[in-house]
Write a protein that holds these residues in place. Structure first.
Motif, PDB file in Angstrom:
ATOM      1  N   VAL A  69      35.911  36.884 -49.621  1.00  0.00           N
ATOM      2  CA  VAL A  69      36.806  37.897 -49.071  1.00  0.00           C
ATOM      3  C   VAL A  69      36.238  38.384 -47.742  1.00  0.00           C
ATOM      4  N   ILE A  70      37.067  38.348 -46.712  1.00  0.00           N
ATOM      5  CA  ILE A  70      36.677  38.798 -45.378  1.00  0.00           C
ATOM      6  C   ILE A  70      37.597  39.954 -45.001  1.00  0.00           C
ATOM      7  N   VAL A  71      37.012  41.119 -44.797  1.00  0.00           N
ATOM      8  CA  VAL A  71      37.762  42.320 -44.435  1.00  0.00           C
ATOM      9  C   VAL A  71      37.636  42.492 -42.924  1.00  0.00           C
ATOM     10  N   ASP A  72      38.730  42.249 -42.217  1.00  0.00           N
ATOM     11  CA  ASP A  72      38.763  42.299 -40.750  1.00  0.00           C
ATOM     12  C   ASP A  72      39.360  43.638 -40.325  1.00  0.00           C
ATOM     13  N   CYS A  73      38.494  44.601 -40.031  1.00  0.00           N
ATOM     14  CA  CYS A  73      38.957  45.940 -39.679  1.00  0.00           C
ATOM     15  C   CYS A  73      39.482  46.030 -38.260  1.00  0.00           C
ATOM     16  N   GLU A  74      39.042  45.139 -37.375  1.00  0.00           N
ATOM     17  CA  GLU A  74      39.428  45.208 -35.971  1.00  0.00           C
ATOM     18  C   GLU A  74      40.473  44.173 -35.584  1.00  0.00           C
ATOM     19  N   SER A 100      40.654  53.047 -41.945  1.00  0.00           N
ATOM     20  CA  SER A 100      39.330  53.001 -42.564  1.00  0.00           C
ATOM     21  C   SER A 100      39.395  53.252 -44.068  1.00  0.00           C
ATOM     22  N   GLY A 101      40.321  54.112 -44.504  1.00  0.00           N
ATOM     23  CA  GLY A 101      40.459  54.352 -45.940  1.00  0.00           C
ATOM     24  C   GLY A 101      40.866  53.102 -46.696  1.00  0.00           C
ATOM     25  N   TRP A 129      38.655  50.944 -49.503  1.00  0.00           N
ATOM     26  CA  TRP A 129      39.272  50.630 -50.796  1.00  0.00           C
ATOM     27  C   TRP A 129      39.288  49.119 -51.033  1.00  0.00           C
ATOM     28  N   SER A 130      39.589  48.338 -50.018  1.00  0.00           N
ATOM     29  CA  SER A 130      39.624  46.875 -50.157  1.00  0.00           C
ATOM     30  C   SER A 130      38.243  46.319 -50.489  1.00  0.00           C
ATOM     31  N   VAL A 182      32.542  39.932 -46.956  1.00  0.00           N
ATOM     32  CA  VAL A 182      32.033  40.085 -45.590  1.00  0.00           C
ATOM     33  C   VAL A 182      32.951  41.046 -44.861  1.00  0.00           C
ATOM     34  N   ALA A 183      32.369  42.068 -44.221  1.00  0.00           N
ATOM     35  CA  ALA A 183      33.181  43.072 -43.531  1.00  0.00           C
ATOM     36  C   ALA A 183      32.397  43.616 -42.357  1.00  0.00           C
ATOM     37  N   ARG A 184      33.096  43.787 -41.258  1.00  0.00           N
ATOM     38  CA  ARG A 184      32.550  44.492 -40.105  1.00  0.00           C
ATOM     39  C   ARG A 184      33.113  45.903 -40.108  1.00  0.00           C
ATOM     40  N   LEU A 185      32.213  46.890 -40.137  1.00  0.00           N
ATOM     41  CA  LEU A 185      32.621  48.276 -40.257  1.00  0.00           C
ATOM     42  C   LEU A 185      32.387  48.991 -38.934  1.00  0.00           C
ATOM     43  N   PRO A 186      33.417  49.104 -38.089  1.00  0.00           N
ATOM     44  CA  PRO A 186      33.233  49.818 -36.822  1.00  0.00           C
ATOM     45  C   PRO A 186      33.192  51.330 -37.003  1.00  0.00           C
ATOM     46  N   MET A 187      33.701  51.835 -38.141  1.00  0.00           N
ATOM     47  CA  MET A 187      33.744  53.278 -38.340  1.00  0.00           C
ATOM     48  C   MET A 187      32.440  53.743 -38.986  1.00  0.00           C
ATOM     49  N   ARG A 188      32.284  55.046 -38.999  1.00  0.00           N
ATOM     50  CA  ARG A 188      31.118  55.668 -39.611  1.00  0.00           C
ATOM     51  C   ARG A 188      31.279  55.661 -41.128  1.00  0.00           C
TER      52      ARG A 188
END
Length: 347
Positions: free
Chosen positions: A145-150, A176-177, A181-182, A196-202
Protein backbone atom coordinates in the motif's frame (compact mmCIF):
# COMPACT_ATOMS: atom_id res chain seq x y z
CA UNK A 1 -45.64 -14.16 88.89
CA UNK A 2 -42.31 -15.34 87.48
CA UNK A 3 -42.56 -12.76 84.74
CA UNK A 4 -43.09 -9.92 87.24
CA UNK A 5 -40.05 -10.98 89.29
CA UNK A 6 -37.87 -10.98 86.18
CA UNK A 7 -39.18 -7.54 85.22
CA UNK A 8 -38.51 -6.20 88.74
CA UNK A 9 -35.01 -7.56 88.75
CA UNK A 10 -34.32 -5.94 85.36
CA UNK A 11 -35.64 -2.55 86.59
CA UNK A 12 -33.45 -2.70 89.70
CA UNK A 13 -30.42 -3.49 87.57
CA UNK A 14 -31.13 -0.47 85.37
CA UNK A 15 -31.61 1.79 88.43
CA UNK A 16 -28.46 0.62 90.25
CA UNK A 17 -30.24 -1.35 92.97
CA UNK A 18 -29.23 -4.51 94.81
CA UNK A 19 -29.96 -6.75 91.87
CA UNK A 20 -27.21 -5.37 89.70
CA UNK A 21 -25.13 -8.51 90.22
CA UNK A 22 -27.36 -10.35 87.78
CA UNK A 23 -26.29 -8.02 84.96
CA UNK A 24 -22.70 -7.62 86.11
CA UNK A 25 -21.14 -10.23 83.80
CA UNK A 26 -22.82 -8.78 80.74
CA UNK A 27 -21.84 -5.19 81.53
CA UNK A 28 -18.32 -6.21 82.44
CA UNK A 29 -17.92 -8.00 79.17
CA UNK A 30 -19.36 -5.06 77.26
CA UNK A 31 -17.17 -2.53 79.07
CA UNK A 32 -14.07 -4.59 78.47
CA UNK A 33 -14.98 -4.99 74.83
CA UNK A 34 -15.35 -1.23 74.40
CA UNK A 35 -12.44 0.05 76.51
CA UNK A 36 -9.65 -2.49 76.32
CA UNK A 37 -9.23 -2.55 72.50
CA UNK A 38 -8.90 1.23 72.48
CA UNK A 39 -6.20 1.07 75.13
CA UNK A 40 -4.43 -1.66 73.26
CA UNK A 41 -4.66 0.31 70.02
CA UNK A 42 -3.11 3.35 71.62
CA UNK A 43 -0.39 1.24 73.16
CA UNK A 44 0.33 -0.54 69.90
CA UNK A 45 0.53 2.74 68.00
CA UNK A 46 2.98 4.23 70.46
CA UNK A 47 5.01 1.04 70.43
CA UNK A 48 5.17 1.02 66.61
CA UNK A 49 6.23 4.65 66.52
CA UNK A 50 8.91 4.04 69.14
CA UNK A 51 10.21 1.01 67.24
CA UNK A 52 10.29 2.99 64.01
CA UNK A 53 12.28 5.75 65.69
CA UNK A 54 14.75 3.26 67.13
CA UNK A 55 15.16 1.17 63.97
CA UNK A 56 15.28 3.87 61.24
CA UNK A 57 18.42 5.96 61.42
CA UNK A 58 18.28 9.55 60.24
CA UNK A 59 18.49 9.72 56.42
CA UNK A 60 21.31 11.53 54.71
CA UNK A 61 20.46 14.74 52.95
CA UNK A 62 23.24 14.33 50.37
CA UNK A 63 21.82 14.71 46.84
CA UNK A 64 22.25 11.83 44.42
CA UNK A 65 25.15 12.06 42.02
CA UNK A 66 24.75 12.27 38.27
CA UNK A 67 25.81 8.67 37.78
CA UNK A 68 23.28 7.46 40.34
CA UNK A 69 20.49 9.39 38.67
CA UNK A 70 21.41 8.04 35.23
CA UNK A 71 21.60 4.49 36.57
CA UNK A 72 18.16 4.82 38.13
CA UNK A 73 16.69 6.19 34.92
CA UNK A 74 18.28 3.42 32.86
CA UNK A 75 16.79 0.79 35.14
CA UNK A 76 13.33 2.37 34.80
CA UNK A 77 13.35 2.74 31.02
CA UNK A 78 15.42 -0.32 30.25
CA UNK A 79 12.39 -2.13 28.90
CA UNK A 80 11.98 0.63 26.30
CA UNK A 81 15.58 0.87 25.09
CA UNK A 82 16.38 -2.82 24.88
CA UNK A 83 15.80 -4.71 21.66
CA UNK A 84 12.58 -6.66 21.60
CA UNK A 85 12.61 -10.44 21.66
CA UNK A 86 10.44 -11.67 18.83
CA UNK A 87 10.13 -14.69 16.60
CA UNK A 88 9.27 -12.50 13.60
CA UNK A 89 11.84 -12.37 10.82
CA UNK A 90 13.28 -8.96 10.06
CA UNK A 91 13.65 -7.68 6.50
CA UNK A 92 16.54 -5.88 4.86
CA UNK A 93 16.85 -2.16 4.23
CA UNK A 94 18.52 -2.91 0.90
CA UNK A 95 22.08 -2.37 2.14
CA UNK A 96 24.02 -4.96 4.13
CA UNK A 97 26.13 -2.31 5.85
CA UNK A 98 23.01 -0.57 7.17
CA UNK A 99 21.46 -3.88 8.22
CA UNK A 100 24.51 -4.52 10.41
CA UNK A 101 23.62 -1.41 12.45
CA UNK A 102 20.25 -2.83 13.50
CA UNK A 103 19.79 -5.35 16.36
CA UNK A 104 18.00 -7.92 14.21
CA UNK A 105 20.16 -7.32 11.13
CA UNK A 106 17.18 -5.62 9.52
CA UNK A 107 13.92 -3.80 10.12
CA UNK A 108 11.31 -5.27 12.45
CA UNK A 109 8.06 -6.14 10.61
CA UNK A 110 5.81 -4.85 13.43
CA UNK A 111 7.24 -1.36 13.77
CA UNK A 112 7.49 2.07 12.17
CA UNK A 113 10.58 3.20 10.27
CA UNK A 114 11.18 6.81 9.28
CA UNK A 115 13.42 8.31 6.61
CA UNK A 116 13.98 12.03 7.25
CA UNK A 117 14.67 13.84 3.97
CA UNK A 118 17.26 16.59 4.22
CA UNK A 119 16.42 17.92 0.76
CA UNK A 120 13.37 18.09 -1.46
CA UNK A 121 14.36 15.07 -3.54
CA UNK A 122 13.45 11.44 -4.00
CA UNK A 123 16.43 10.06 -2.09
CA UNK A 124 14.51 9.25 1.11
CA UNK A 125 11.56 7.81 -0.82
CA UNK A 126 13.91 5.65 -2.86
CA UNK A 127 15.37 4.23 0.34
CA UNK A 128 11.89 3.46 1.67
CA UNK A 129 10.82 1.77 -1.58
CA UNK A 130 13.95 -0.39 -1.69
CA UNK A 131 13.15 -1.63 1.82
CA UNK A 132 9.56 -2.27 0.72
CA UNK A 133 10.82 -4.29 -2.27
CA UNK A 134 12.70 -6.58 0.12
CA UNK A 135 9.65 -6.86 2.35
CA UNK A 136 7.24 -7.99 -0.37
CA UNK A 137 9.61 -10.81 -1.34
CA UNK A 138 9.04 -12.30 2.13
CA UNK A 139 5.22 -12.19 1.83
CA UNK A 140 4.50 -12.84 -1.86
CA UNK A 141 0.73 -13.04 -1.39
CA UNK A 142 0.23 -9.56 0.08
CA UNK A 143 0.19 -6.23 -1.77
CA UNK A 144 2.07 -3.04 -0.97
CA UNK A 145 0.00 0.00 0.00
CA UNK A 146 1.39 3.38 -1.06
CA UNK A 147 -0.26 6.46 0.44
CA UNK A 148 0.46 9.42 -1.86
CA UNK A 149 -0.42 12.54 0.12
CA UNK A 150 0.99 15.00 -2.42
CA UNK A 151 -0.16 13.35 -5.65
CA UNK A 152 3.39 13.14 -7.01
CA UNK A 153 4.14 9.44 -6.84
CA UNK A 154 5.61 7.98 -10.05
CA UNK A 155 4.80 4.23 -10.34
CA UNK A 156 7.36 3.39 -13.12
CA UNK A 157 10.15 4.52 -10.80
CA UNK A 158 8.91 2.12 -8.11
CA UNK A 159 8.87 -0.67 -10.69
CA UNK A 160 12.49 0.16 -11.53
CA UNK A 161 13.35 -0.23 -7.83
CA UNK A 162 12.01 -3.79 -7.76
CA UNK A 163 8.30 -3.45 -6.93
CA UNK A 164 5.95 -5.14 -9.43
CA UNK A 165 3.10 -2.99 -10.65
CA UNK A 166 0.48 -5.65 -9.83
CA UNK A 167 1.58 -5.62 -6.18
CA UNK A 168 0.97 -1.91 -5.62
CA UNK A 169 -2.20 -0.30 -4.23
CA UNK A 170 -2.04 3.47 -4.64
CA UNK A 171 -4.12 5.67 -2.32
CA UNK A 172 -4.43 9.42 -2.73
CA UNK A 173 -6.25 10.91 0.30
CA UNK A 174 -7.81 14.35 0.13
CA UNK A 175 -6.52 15.68 3.45
CA UNK A 176 -4.24 14.79 6.35
CA UNK A 177 -7.06 13.20 8.35
CA UNK A 178 -7.87 10.80 5.53
CA UNK A 179 -4.16 10.04 5.13
CA UNK A 180 -3.74 9.04 8.79
CA UNK A 181 -6.92 6.98 8.63
CA UNK A 182 -5.74 5.18 5.47
CA UNK A 183 -2.35 4.36 6.99
CA UNK A 184 -3.91 3.22 10.24
CA UNK A 185 -6.44 0.91 8.60
CA UNK A 186 -3.85 -0.55 6.23
CA UNK A 187 -1.41 -1.30 9.05
CA UNK A 188 -4.08 -2.69 11.35
CA UNK A 189 -5.66 -4.99 8.75
CA UNK A 190 -2.73 -7.39 8.61
CA UNK A 191 -3.54 -8.12 4.96
CA UNK A 192 -0.78 -6.05 3.33
CA UNK A 193 2.96 -6.54 3.15
CA UNK A 194 3.90 -2.97 4.11
CA UNK A 195 2.69 0.62 3.96
CA UNK A 196 4.81 3.33 2.33
CA UNK A 197 3.75 6.94 2.89
CA UNK A 198 5.28 10.37 2.58
CA UNK A 199 3.94 12.62 5.31
CA UNK A 200 4.39 16.31 4.45
CA UNK A 201 2.19 17.37 7.38
CA UNK A 202 3.10 17.50 11.04
CA UNK A 203 2.44 14.25 12.89
CA UNK A 204 1.38 14.84 16.49
CA UNK A 205 1.95 12.42 19.37
CA UNK A 206 -1.57 11.06 19.26
CA UNK A 207 -1.39 10.09 15.59
CA UNK A 208 2.15 8.76 15.98
CA UNK A 209 1.10 6.49 18.82
CA UNK A 210 -1.96 5.45 16.84
CA UNK A 211 0.16 4.32 13.89
CA UNK A 212 2.60 2.53 16.15
CA UNK A 213 -0.15 0.48 17.79
CA UNK A 214 -1.67 -0.25 14.37
CA UNK A 215 1.67 -1.59 13.11
CA UNK A 216 2.10 -3.82 16.15
CA UNK A 217 -1.50 -5.03 15.99
CA UNK A 218 -1.39 -5.97 12.31
CA UNK A 219 2.30 -7.05 12.26
CA UNK A 220 2.78 -4.74 9.29
CA UNK A 221 5.76 -2.42 8.85
CA UNK A 222 5.11 1.25 8.26
CA UNK A 223 7.75 2.93 6.06
CA UNK A 224 7.30 6.67 6.47
CA UNK A 225 9.11 9.51 4.70
CA UNK A 226 9.07 12.84 6.52
CA UNK A 227 10.44 16.32 6.03
CA UNK A 228 13.52 17.82 7.64
CA UNK A 229 11.53 19.53 10.40
CA UNK A 230 10.53 16.14 11.83
CA UNK A 231 14.13 15.34 12.79
CA UNK A 232 13.95 17.48 15.93
CA UNK A 233 10.51 16.25 17.01
CA UNK A 234 9.59 13.25 19.20
CA UNK A 235 8.79 10.12 17.25
CA UNK A 236 7.20 6.73 17.85
CA UNK A 237 9.29 5.10 15.13
CA UNK A 238 11.52 2.24 16.19
CA UNK A 239 14.16 3.18 13.60
CA UNK A 240 14.87 6.57 12.07
CA UNK A 241 17.33 7.44 9.30
CA UNK A 242 18.47 10.85 8.13
CA UNK A 243 19.01 10.94 4.37
CA UNK A 244 21.01 13.69 2.71
CA UNK A 245 21.94 13.91 -0.94
CA UNK A 246 25.49 14.69 -2.02
CA UNK A 247 26.14 15.34 -5.70
CA UNK A 248 29.47 14.60 -7.31
CA UNK A 249 30.80 17.10 -9.87
CA UNK A 250 29.97 15.92 -13.40
CA UNK A 251 32.46 16.72 -16.19
CA UNK A 252 30.80 17.78 -19.42
CA UNK A 253 32.30 16.99 -22.80
CA UNK A 254 34.10 19.95 -24.33
CA UNK A 255 34.04 21.95 -21.13
CA UNK A 256 37.19 22.37 -19.11
CA UNK A 257 35.47 23.32 -15.88
CA UNK A 258 34.41 20.75 -13.31
CA UNK A 259 31.27 22.73 -12.54
CA UNK A 260 28.15 21.73 -14.37
CA UNK A 261 25.67 24.22 -15.68
CA UNK A 262 22.35 24.21 -13.85
CA UNK A 263 20.45 23.00 -16.91
CA UNK A 264 22.86 20.06 -17.34
CA UNK A 265 22.68 18.76 -13.80
CA UNK A 266 20.93 15.39 -13.39
CA UNK A 267 17.45 15.70 -12.03
CA UNK A 268 15.53 13.23 -9.95
CA UNK A 269 11.80 12.78 -9.93
CA UNK A 270 9.71 12.51 -6.82
CA UNK A 271 10.42 8.77 -6.72
CA UNK A 272 13.14 7.48 -8.97
CA UNK A 273 16.45 5.71 -8.86
CA UNK A 274 19.49 7.82 -8.11
CA UNK A 275 21.93 8.74 -10.84
CA UNK A 276 25.50 7.39 -10.78
CA UNK A 277 26.79 10.84 -9.81
CA UNK A 278 24.57 11.03 -6.71
CA UNK A 279 25.72 9.79 -3.32
CA UNK A 280 23.34 9.45 -0.38
CA UNK A 281 24.52 10.19 3.14
CA UNK A 282 22.72 7.94 5.66
CA UNK A 283 22.79 8.65 9.40
CA UNK A 284 21.15 6.47 12.02
CA UNK A 285 19.31 8.90 14.32
CA UNK A 286 17.15 6.44 16.26
CA UNK A 287 17.11 2.68 16.85
CA UNK A 288 15.61 0.56 19.57
CA UNK A 289 18.25 -1.55 21.30
CA UNK A 290 21.12 -0.30 19.12
CA UNK A 291 23.71 2.44 18.85
CA UNK A 292 22.77 5.69 17.13
CA UNK A 293 24.98 8.17 15.31
CA UNK A 294 26.41 5.77 12.73
CA UNK A 295 27.09 7.26 9.33
CA UNK A 296 27.49 5.82 5.83
CA UNK A 297 27.59 6.91 2.19
CA UNK A 298 25.68 4.78 -0.31
CA UNK A 299 24.74 4.94 -3.97
CA UNK A 300 22.48 3.12 -6.41
CA UNK A 301 23.85 1.16 -9.31
CA UNK A 302 22.17 0.59 -12.67
CA UNK A 303 20.15 -2.31 -11.22
CA UNK A 304 18.78 -0.25 -8.30
CA UNK A 305 21.01 -1.99 -5.77
CA UNK A 306 22.57 -0.08 -2.90
CA UNK A 307 26.32 -0.12 -2.37
CA UNK A 308 28.39 1.58 0.29
CA UNK A 309 30.84 4.24 -0.85
CA UNK A 310 34.10 4.97 1.02
CA UNK A 311 34.06 8.36 2.68
CA UNK A 312 36.83 10.61 1.39
CA UNK A 313 39.40 11.77 3.91
CA UNK A 314 39.30 15.58 4.27
CA UNK A 315 42.83 15.59 5.70
CA UNK A 316 44.18 14.56 2.31
CA UNK A 317 42.91 17.78 0.72
CA UNK A 318 44.12 19.85 3.64
CA UNK A 319 47.61 18.35 3.33
CA UNK A 320 47.74 19.14 -0.37
CA UNK A 321 46.65 22.72 0.30
CA UNK A 322 49.34 23.16 2.95
CA UNK A 323 52.02 21.77 0.64
CA UNK A 324 51.01 24.14 -2.16
CA UNK A 325 50.99 27.08 0.24
CA UNK A 326 54.50 26.25 1.43
CA UNK A 327 55.77 26.07 -2.14
CA UNK A 328 54.25 29.45 -3.00
CA UNK A 329 55.78 30.97 0.12
CA UNK A 330 59.30 29.85 -0.85
CA UNK A 331 61.47 32.82 -2.01
CA UNK A 332 62.68 31.07 -5.17
CA UNK A 333 59.19 30.18 -6.22
CA UNK A 334 57.89 33.67 -5.48
CA UNK A 335 60.72 35.22 -7.55
CA UNK A 336 60.00 32.91 -10.47
CA UNK A 337 56.32 33.80 -10.40
CA UNK A 338 57.11 37.52 -10.24
CA UNK A 339 59.43 37.38 -13.24
CA UNK A 340 57.02 35.27 -15.27
CA UNK A 341 54.08 37.62 -14.88
CA UNK A 342 55.37 40.50 -17.15
CA UNK A 343 56.20 38.10 -19.96
CA UNK A 344 52.66 36.81 -19.97
CA UNK A 345 51.38 40.36 -20.02
CA UNK A 346 53.59 41.30 -23.01
CA UNK A 347 52.66 38.25 -24.99
Amino acid sequence: MAIEQQLFSFMEARSGGAKTDLMAPATARSSKATTEPAALAVGDESTIQQDAIEEDPPRETRPASRQEVLQALRSKVGCVNTARESTLTSFSTGCDAIDAWLPGNGLHPASLTEWIAAHDSAAAESMALVAAAHRITMVPTRPLVIVDCEGSFYPPAAVALGIPAERMILLRPRNSGDAIWSIDQSLRSGAVAAVVARLPMRLDDRDGRRLQLASESGTTPGLLVRNFQARQLPSFAETQFYVAEKRRPVFCAGVGSSKTAPHNRPRMGRVSGSQPSEILSITLDRVRGGVTGKHLHVRFDDHANLHSVPISNPQRHETAAKRLASQLAHPTTAKRVATASPKRAVS
